[in-house]
Enzyme design. Structure first.
Site, PDB file in Angstrom:
ATOM      1  N   THR A   5       0.869  -1.079  -0.061  1.00 19.40           N
ATOM      2  CA  THR A   5      -0.035  -0.217   0.035  1.00 19.40           C
ATOM      3  C   THR A   5       0.794   1.288   0.014  1.00 19.40           C
ATOM      4  OG1 THR A   5      -1.483   1.226   1.542  1.00 19.40           O
ATOM      5  CG2 THR A   5      -0.084  -0.321   2.651  1.00 19.40           C
ATOM      6  N   ASP A   6       0.276   2.245  -0.360  1.00 14.68           N
ATOM      7  CA  ASP A   6       0.875   3.474  -0.466  1.00 14.68           C
ATOM      8  C   ASP A   6       1.047   4.071   0.937  1.00 14.68           C
ATOM      9  OD1 ASP A   6      -1.673   4.643  -0.106  1.00 14.68           O
ATOM     10  OD2 ASP A   6      -1.752   6.007  -1.565  1.00 14.68           O
ATOM     11  N   GLU A   7       0.466   3.596   2.019  1.00 12.04           N
ATOM     12  CA  GLU A   7       0.338   4.176   3.430  1.00 12.04           C
ATOM     13  C   GLU A   7       1.686   3.823   3.908  1.00 12.04           C
ATOM     14  OE1 GLU A   7      -3.016   3.555   5.757  1.00 12.04           O
ATOM     15  OE2 GLU A   7      -4.440   4.014   4.100  1.00 12.04           O
ATOM     16  N   TYR A  54      -1.740  -0.080  11.243  1.00 14.18           N
ATOM     17  CA  TYR A  54      -1.934  -0.888  10.152  1.00 14.18           C
ATOM     18  C   TYR A  54      -0.685  -0.704   9.040  1.00 14.18           C
ATOM     19  CZ  TYR A  54      -3.262  -1.187   4.999  1.00 14.18           C
ATOM     20  OH  TYR A  54      -3.397  -1.646   3.662  1.00 14.18           O
ATOM     21  N   LYS A  70       2.143  -3.280   7.570  1.00 16.11           N
ATOM     22  CA  LYS A  70       2.351  -3.424   6.067  1.00 16.11           C
ATOM     23  C   LYS A  70       3.735  -3.181   5.805  1.00 16.11           C
ATOM     24  CE  LYS A  70      -0.312  -4.541   3.254  1.00 16.11           C
ATOM     25  NZ  LYS A  70      -0.693  -5.678   2.558  1.00 16.11           N
ATOM     26  N   ASP A 102     -11.583  13.736  14.545  1.00 14.47           N
ATOM     27  CA  ASP A 102     -10.610  13.281  13.586  1.00 14.47           C
ATOM     28  C   ASP A 102      -9.960  11.639  13.826  1.00 14.47           C
ATOM     29  OD1 ASP A 102      -9.173  13.295  11.121  1.00 14.47           O
ATOM     30  OD2 ASP A 102      -8.195  15.003  11.540  1.00 14.47           O
ATOM     31  N   PRO A 135      -6.972   9.494  14.899  1.00 16.43           N
ATOM     32  CA  PRO A 135      -5.781   9.881  15.399  1.00 16.43           C
ATOM     33  C   PRO A 135      -4.398   9.600  14.218  1.00 16.43           C
ATOM     34  CG  PRO A 135      -6.983   8.514  16.885  1.00 16.43           C
ATOM     35  CD  PRO A 135      -7.774   8.451  15.867  1.00 16.43           C
TER      36      PRO A 135
HETATM   37  P1  NAD Z   1     -10.225  -6.908   2.623  1.00 17.53           P
HETATM   38  O1  NAD Z   1     -10.278  -6.537   4.249  1.00 17.53           O
HETATM   39  O2  NAD Z   1     -11.325  -6.645   1.842  1.00 17.53           O
HETATM   40  O3  NAD Z   1      -9.966  -8.573   2.447  1.00 17.53           O
HETATM   41  C1  NAD Z   1      -8.820  -9.088   3.243  1.00 17.53           C
HETATM   42  C2  NAD Z   1      -8.951 -10.664   3.301  1.00 17.53           C
HETATM   43  O4  NAD Z   1      -8.134 -11.312   3.754  1.00 17.53           O
HETATM   44  C3  NAD Z   1     -10.269 -11.208   3.551  1.00 17.53           C
HETATM   45  O5  NAD Z   1     -11.020 -11.950   2.787  1.00 17.53           O
HETATM   46  C4  NAD Z   1      -9.773 -11.916   4.842  1.00 17.53           C
HETATM   47  O6  NAD Z   1     -10.759 -12.987   5.225  1.00 17.53           O
HETATM   48  C5  NAD Z   1      -8.505 -12.365   4.482  1.00 17.53           C
HETATM   49  N1  NAD Z   1      -7.700 -12.794   5.789  1.00 17.53           N
HETATM   50  C6  NAD Z   1      -7.672 -11.727   6.698  1.00 17.53           C
HETATM   51  N2  NAD Z   1      -6.713 -12.502   7.811  1.00 17.53           N
HETATM   52  C7  NAD Z   1      -6.349 -13.493   7.094  1.00 17.53           C
HETATM   53  C8  NAD Z   1      -5.403 -14.823   7.687  1.00 17.53           C
HETATM   54  N3  NAD Z   1      -4.889 -14.790   8.575  1.00 17.53           N
HETATM   55  N4  NAD Z   1      -5.279 -15.881   6.683  1.00 17.53           N
HETATM   56  C9  NAD Z   1      -5.958 -15.758   5.420  1.00 17.53           C
HETATM   57  N5  NAD Z   1      -6.731 -14.735   5.060  1.00 17.53           N
HETATM   58  C10 NAD Z   1      -6.931 -13.833   5.760  1.00 17.53           C
HETATM   59  O7  NAD Z   1      -8.711  -6.067   2.126  1.00 17.53           O
HETATM   60  P2  NAD Z   1      -8.769  -5.440   0.717  1.00 17.53           P
HETATM   61  O8  NAD Z   1      -9.171  -4.095   0.790  1.00 17.53           O
HETATM   62  O9  NAD Z   1      -9.138  -6.503  -0.299  1.00 17.53           O
HETATM   63  O10 NAD Z   1      -7.207  -5.462   0.718  1.00 17.53           O
HETATM   64  C11 NAD Z   1      -6.673  -6.438   0.207  1.00 17.53           C
HETATM   65  C12 NAD Z   1      -4.920  -6.296   0.352  1.00 17.53           C
HETATM   66  O11 NAD Z   1      -4.655  -5.086  -0.638  1.00 17.53           O
HETATM   67  C13 NAD Z   1      -4.346  -5.851   1.636  1.00 17.53           C
HETATM   68  O12 NAD Z   1      -3.084  -6.416   1.794  1.00 17.53           O
HETATM   69  C14 NAD Z   1      -4.209  -4.636   1.778  1.00 17.53           C
HETATM   70  O13 NAD Z   1      -3.194  -4.041   2.552  1.00 17.53           O
HETATM   71  C15 NAD Z   1      -3.667  -4.194   0.309  1.00 17.53           C
HETATM   72  N6  NAD Z   1      -4.243  -2.826  -0.293  1.00 17.53           N
HETATM   73  C16 NAD Z   1      -5.567  -2.408  -0.320  1.00 17.53           C
HETATM   74  C17 NAD Z   1      -6.017  -1.056  -0.527  1.00 17.53           C
HETATM   75  C18 NAD Z   1      -7.365  -0.673  -0.666  1.00 17.53           C
HETATM   76  O14 NAD Z   1      -7.669   0.390  -0.926  1.00 17.53           O
HETATM   77  N7  NAD Z   1      -8.421  -1.471  -0.268  1.00 17.53           N
HETATM   78  C19 NAD Z   1      -4.897  -0.337  -1.379  1.00 17.53           C
HETATM   79  C20 NAD Z   1      -3.589  -0.838  -1.270  1.00 17.53           C
HETATM   80  C21 NAD Z   1      -3.279  -1.942  -0.739  1.00 17.53           C
HETATM   81  O1  DAU Z   2      -4.204   4.194   0.615  1.00 23.08           O
HETATM   82  C1  DAU Z   2      -4.252   2.607   0.347  1.00 23.08           C
HETATM   83  C2  DAU Z   2      -5.014   2.325   1.835  1.00 23.08           C
HETATM   84  O2  DAU Z   2      -6.382   2.923   1.709  1.00 23.08           O
HETATM   85  C3  DAU Z   2      -5.268   0.919   2.000  1.00 23.08           C
HETATM   86  O3  DAU Z   2      -3.939   0.402   1.908  1.00 23.08           O
HETATM   87  C4  DAU Z   2      -6.270   0.457   3.159  1.00 23.08           C
HETATM   88  O4  DAU Z   2      -6.208  -1.045   3.295  1.00 23.08           O
HETATM   89  C5  DAU Z   2      -7.568   0.793   3.096  1.00 23.08           C
HETATM   90  O5  DAU Z   2      -8.370   0.675   3.833  1.00 23.08           O
HETATM   91  C6  DAU Z   2      -7.320   2.567   2.614  1.00 23.08           C
HETATM   92  O6  DAU Z   2      -7.116   3.306   3.792  1.00 23.08           O
HETATM   93  P1  DAU Z   2      -7.782   4.528   4.117  1.00 23.08           P
HETATM   94  O7  DAU Z   2      -7.551   4.992   5.570  1.00 23.08           O
HETATM   95  O8  DAU Z   2      -7.173   5.743   3.122  1.00 23.08           O
HETATM   96  O9  DAU Z   2      -9.241   4.210   3.794  1.00 23.08           O
HETATM   97  P2  DAU Z   2     -10.681   4.627   4.590  1.00 23.08           P
HETATM   98  O10 DAU Z   2     -11.520   4.248   3.584  1.00 23.08           O
HETATM   99  O11 DAU Z   2     -10.655   4.239   5.948  1.00 23.08           O
HETATM  100  O12 DAU Z   2     -10.512   6.424   4.577  1.00 23.08           O
HETATM  101  C7  DAU Z   2     -10.259   7.127   3.436  1.00 23.08           C
HETATM  102  C8  DAU Z   2     -10.369   8.633   3.928  1.00 23.08           C
HETATM  103  O13 DAU Z   2     -11.616   8.854   4.550  1.00 23.08           O
HETATM  104  C9  DAU Z   2      -9.570   8.807   5.115  1.00 23.08           C
HETATM  105  O14 DAU Z   2      -8.994  10.054   4.971  1.00 23.08           O
HETATM  106  C10 DAU Z   2     -10.420   8.778   6.366  1.00 23.08           C
HETATM  107  C11 DAU Z   2     -11.735   9.319   5.885  1.00 23.08           C
HETATM  108  N1  DAU Z   2     -13.106   8.628   6.388  1.00 23.08           N
HETATM  109  C12 DAU Z   2     -13.035   7.313   6.430  1.00 23.08           C
HETATM  110  C13 DAU Z   2     -14.051   6.656   7.110  1.00 23.08           C
HETATM  111  C14 DAU Z   2     -14.052   5.319   7.082  1.00 23.08           C
HETATM  112  C15 DAU Z   2     -13.811   9.445   7.172  1.00 23.08           C
HETATM  113  O15 DAU Z   2     -13.898  10.718   7.214  1.00 23.08           O
HETATM  114  N2  DAU Z   2     -14.999   8.836   7.813  1.00 23.08           N
HETATM  115  C16 DAU Z   2     -15.214   7.473   7.685  1.00 23.08           C
HETATM  116  O16 DAU Z   2     -16.028   7.133   8.352  1.00 23.08           O
END
Ligand code: NAD
Ligand code: DAU
Length: 346
Positions: free
Chosen positions: A134-136, A159, A163, A281, A283
């Site tokens: 992730t970019d995070e 988180y 990662k 906000d 944290p």
């Molecule tokens: P998600 O939470 O929707 O899915 C995670 C999956 O992993 C689920 O199916 C869960 O059951 C499985 N899982 C969790 N713990 C496990 C374990 N111990 N063993 C086997 N399976 C397990 O997540 P997502 O948003 O689809 O993200 C997938 C990947 O992409 C993650 O590694 C995340 O860090 C990365 N990522 C997500 C985003 C985003 O915007 N969502 C962006 C960049 C990278």
């Molecule tokens: O950048 C990639 C990441 O994006 C992934 O690695 C993470 O798995 C994914 O969860 C996501 O992280 P963010 O923290 O950026 O996503 P989230 O959807 O939780 O929040 C997006 C933005 O919206 C963030 O600035 C927080 C804000 N937010 C989020 C929620 C859930 C709100 O203002 N209110 C909310 O209720």
């Protein structure tokens, strides 16, 4: 260049394949490669939903294995049974807010789980291990600048720290043990099958139910949004064409503030802005993410195909067309999480 069907041949262990991005990736692979055998390996945590892959039931190229990446016995079993060529590692605890409430499981799954998989990939001489990162890991940007692959690692949440640690174990597996690894670092995904704890599906769900939309802080935090299908194509290209040991940033040049996003959703659903509620906000809330994806474009010829407006229209329509999918989720344990997360903020 996009990989061809013959290059897609092989056995793919897709961890976390029942989650949001993993399930979209598996659909992409099954559609694109007739000779790829996909093993979805997933612990089915609160975020894993086997229904996401219902349409593949009975497909001879698709197998589901219930298992935990942090449990060496489960991982050993799946390697013994399938001897995968490729490991595409999505499985993770993925939600920043949950990691602030309790980070233990993030260390177990994200760090230890990655290490266990790397060990078995090496012992079984897998062809390639792809770490979905992730970019995070790069932390937060100010008003200008972009994250490149050489930006310093500076995670700010439990988180993103987990990662980052996992990414470093992936690096070590390559440098010390010679495992073929590639790492992708993508920005914020949106699209079908995203769990409704994340911003976009949460806001769609609340707006549809005329519930307040909880915006953290002043709503001016910036994320760089990418449609999930574009991320999946990029992973496919890195898996089949990326250089061993390299990192590839993925992003679609779509920076938006939280308020921009919420307003688009309200407009699409014909709901009033009075539903917006500013809450305490997050944290350590990272202020801005923005990706420089020029390495993906220049080395692999990848570019996003779905622009933000089109992607948001598709996404909102998908949630409107799948009320049962979200209703099945918004019960029990998830309802308790929402209560813990938001009740003190209002
Ligand atoms: P998600 O939470 O929707 O899915 C995670 C999956 O992993 C689920 O199916 C869960 O059951 C499985 N899982 C969790 N713990 C496990 C374990 N111990 N063993 C086997 N399976 C397990 O997540 P997502 O948003 O689809 O993200 C997938 C990947 O992409 C993650 O590694 C995340 O860090 C990365 N990522 C997500 C985003 C985003 O915007 N969502 C962006 C960049 C990278
Ligand atoms: O950048 C990639 C990441 O994006 C992934 O690695 C993470 O798995 C994914 O969860 C996501 O992280 P963010 O923290 O950026 O996503 P989230 O959807 O939780 O929040 C997006 C933005 O919206 C963030 O600035 C927080 C804000 N937010 C989020 C929620 C859930 C709100 O203002 N209110 C909310 O209720």
């Amino acid at each position: 260049m996009q990989s061809t069907d013959t290059q897609g041949q092989g056995i793919y262990l897709v961890t976390g394949g029942a989650g949001f991005i993993g399930s979209n990736f598996i659909r992409h692979m099954i559609k694109r490669y007739t000779n790829a055998r996909i093993i979805c390996f997933d612990a089915l945590t609160y975020a894993g939903n086997i229904e996401n892959l219902d349409e593949l039931t009975g497909n001879p190229n698709y197998h589901f294995v219930h298992g935990d990446v942090a449990n060496p016995r489960d991982v050993q079993d799946v390697f013994e049974q399938f001897n995968p060529d490729y490991i595409v590692h999505f499985a993770a605890e993925s939600h920043v807010d949950r990691s602030i409430l309790d980070s233990d499981i993030f260390v177990r799954t994200n760090v230890m789980g990655t290490q266990v998989l790397l060990d078995f990939a090496r012992m079984n001489e897998a062809r390639r291990f792809l770490q979905v990162s992730t970019d995070e890991v790069y932390g937060s940007l100010g008003a200008t600048g972009l994250f490149s692959e050489t930006s310093p690692l500076a995670p700010n949440s439990p988180y993103s720290a987990s990662k980052t640690a996992a990414d470093l174990f992936v690096r070590v597996a390559h440098k010390t043990h010679g495992l073929d690894v590639v790492t992708t670092r993508c920005s914020n995904n949106y699209g079908p099958y995203q769990f409704p704890e994340k911003l976009i599906p949460l806001m769609i769900h609340n707006a549809l139910n005329d519930k307040p939309l909880p915006v953290y802080g002043d709503g001016m935090n910036v994320r760089d949004w990418i449609y999930v299908g574009d991320h999946c194509r990029a992973i496919d290209m890195v898996l089949h064409g990326g250089r061993a040991g390299e990192i590839y940033n993925i992003g679609a040049d779509s920076e938006r503030t939280t308020l921009d996003i919420v307003r688009v959703i309200l407009r699409q659903l014909g709901k009033p802005e009075s539903l917006i509620e500013f809450v305490t906000d997050r944290p350590g809330h990272d202020w801005r993410y923005a990706i420089d994806a020029s390495k993906m474009r220049n080395e692999l010829g990848w570019k996003p195909e779905v622009d933000f407006d089109e992607g948001m229209t598709r996404t909102v329509e998908w949630y409107l067309d799948h009320p049962d999918w979200i209703e099945n989720i918004v019960t029990g344990a998830y309802r308790n999480y929402i209560k813990t997360m938001y009740e003190d903020r209002e």
